[in-house]
Design an enzyme around this catalytic site. Sequence first.
Site, PDB file in Angstrom:
ATOM      1  N   SER B  20       0.852  -1.198   0.000  1.00 48.44           N
ATOM      2  CA  SER B  20       0.000   0.000   0.000  1.00 48.44           C
ATOM      3  C   SER B  20       0.879   1.236   0.000  1.00 48.44           C
ATOM      4  O   SER B  20       2.043   1.186   0.399  1.00 48.44           O
ATOM      5  CB  SER B  20      -0.905   0.010   1.240  1.00 48.44           C
ATOM      6  OG  SER B  20      -1.564   1.255   1.353  1.00 48.44           O
ATOM      7  N   HIS B  21       0.325   2.374  -0.436  1.00 47.26           N
ATOM      8  CA  HIS B  21       1.013   3.650  -0.285  1.00 47.26           C
ATOM      9  C   HIS B  21       1.212   3.976   1.196  1.00 47.26           C
ATOM     10  O   HIS B  21       2.102   4.717   1.566  1.00 47.26           O
ATOM     11  CB  HIS B  21       0.199   4.780  -0.916  1.00 47.26           C
ATOM     12  CG  HIS B  21       0.258   4.791  -2.403  1.00 47.26           C
ATOM     13  ND1 HIS B  21      -0.226   3.761  -3.173  1.00 47.26           N
ATOM     14  CD2 HIS B  21       0.765   5.711  -3.266  1.00 47.26           C
ATOM     15  CE1 HIS B  21      -0.032   4.050  -4.448  1.00 47.26           C
ATOM     16  NE2 HIS B  21       0.579   5.214  -4.536  1.00 47.26           N
ATOM     17  N   SER B  22       0.320   3.437   2.019  1.00 47.94           N
ATOM     18  CA  SER B  22       0.319   3.756   3.440  1.00 47.94           C
ATOM     19  C   SER B  22       0.847   2.575   4.235  1.00 47.94           C
ATOM     20  O   SER B  22       0.315   1.457   4.139  1.00 47.94           O
ATOM     21  CB  SER B  22      -1.109   4.096   3.873  1.00 47.94           C
ATOM     22  OG  SER B  22      -1.280   3.843   5.259  1.00 47.94           O
TER      23      SER B  22
END
Lengths: 208, 142
Positions: B20-22
Amino acid sequence: MIFDTQRAIAWINRIAELVRADVERLTTLDTAIGDGDHGANLDRGMTAAVDALAEKEPETPGKVLITAGRGLVSKTGGASGPLYGSGFRAAGKAMRDEGDVVALSDALEAMLRAIEELGGAHHEDKTMVDAFAPAVAAFQQAAGATADMHTAAVAAAEAAEAGLAATVPLQARKGRASYLGPRSVGHEDPGAASTVLIFRALADVTAE
Amino acid sequence: MSSSANGGPTPPSVGIVLISHSAALARAAAEMAAALAGPEVTIRPAGGTDDGSMGTSIDLIGTAVREADSGGGVLVLMDMGSSVLTAKTLLEDLDDDDAPAVRLADAPFLEGAVAAAVLASTGADLQTVAESAEQAWSMRKL
């Protein structure tokens, strides 16, 4: 003129300088329709590319581009990292040591193909491809007509700029901007804007 | 080395990597998939950049893939955008002989992760686990 190891290093360094000088503008463009990190991301990725070249100088122009691509892939953080990074690696693999204008032309074409293949973007999707594809076409045409590297690079930079301007009325079909639908119209694409810097840098380092 | 109830060797299970980007989202999705799948499945989150900000890191993902592999291969799920591009780039780099078998799932991130983890816990092979994740598109909620 030869696109040798030193000129390849100069190209990467010049791209990093131009990106650094335009971080704010790239970020502003990306804030309008993207996630506002293109300037900072590409600055980080190009810095990694420059550092990798400074750490151990590659032996051939092809290896310079592969090393720079690896730095971009590794440190950029956003979509431009894998796209430009894979592009430079493909260019490096295609680059022949003799470094004439035809070799560079083929390398640029390989770079475009890698970017298109990884990102899946087509003409007028409002992406970097809209600046990159006309730039490569202009380079090839000018290289065929004059065999002069600088003339070809200037033609490529001008075509990239025209391609960037042509992204303004387009509706985005890739990336975050595509969620905005018609609201993505009326802005320059940030990826196309950074592609202009890549070709402007090539024109700069082939000037003498 | 683990063994099955009848004493024979257990085939290595498929590992799962969640990009994920996060970093927080990848961790939480891994935690939720693990809670629903049980402890037999190795699920590794690979979220954020290597300095912890929003984005993706090919180095973090590469490490997670190697950690997740126990011989049965690794299924990778991506949230969106540059996660997909970074994962595809990594796949091109994993062409040496001792690299784990890796597949990218064209699947919804969380639903696909849960579906894949549940199937992986049954000892299913990489192809079956990947199909399970990709079938998650058709699981309607209403």
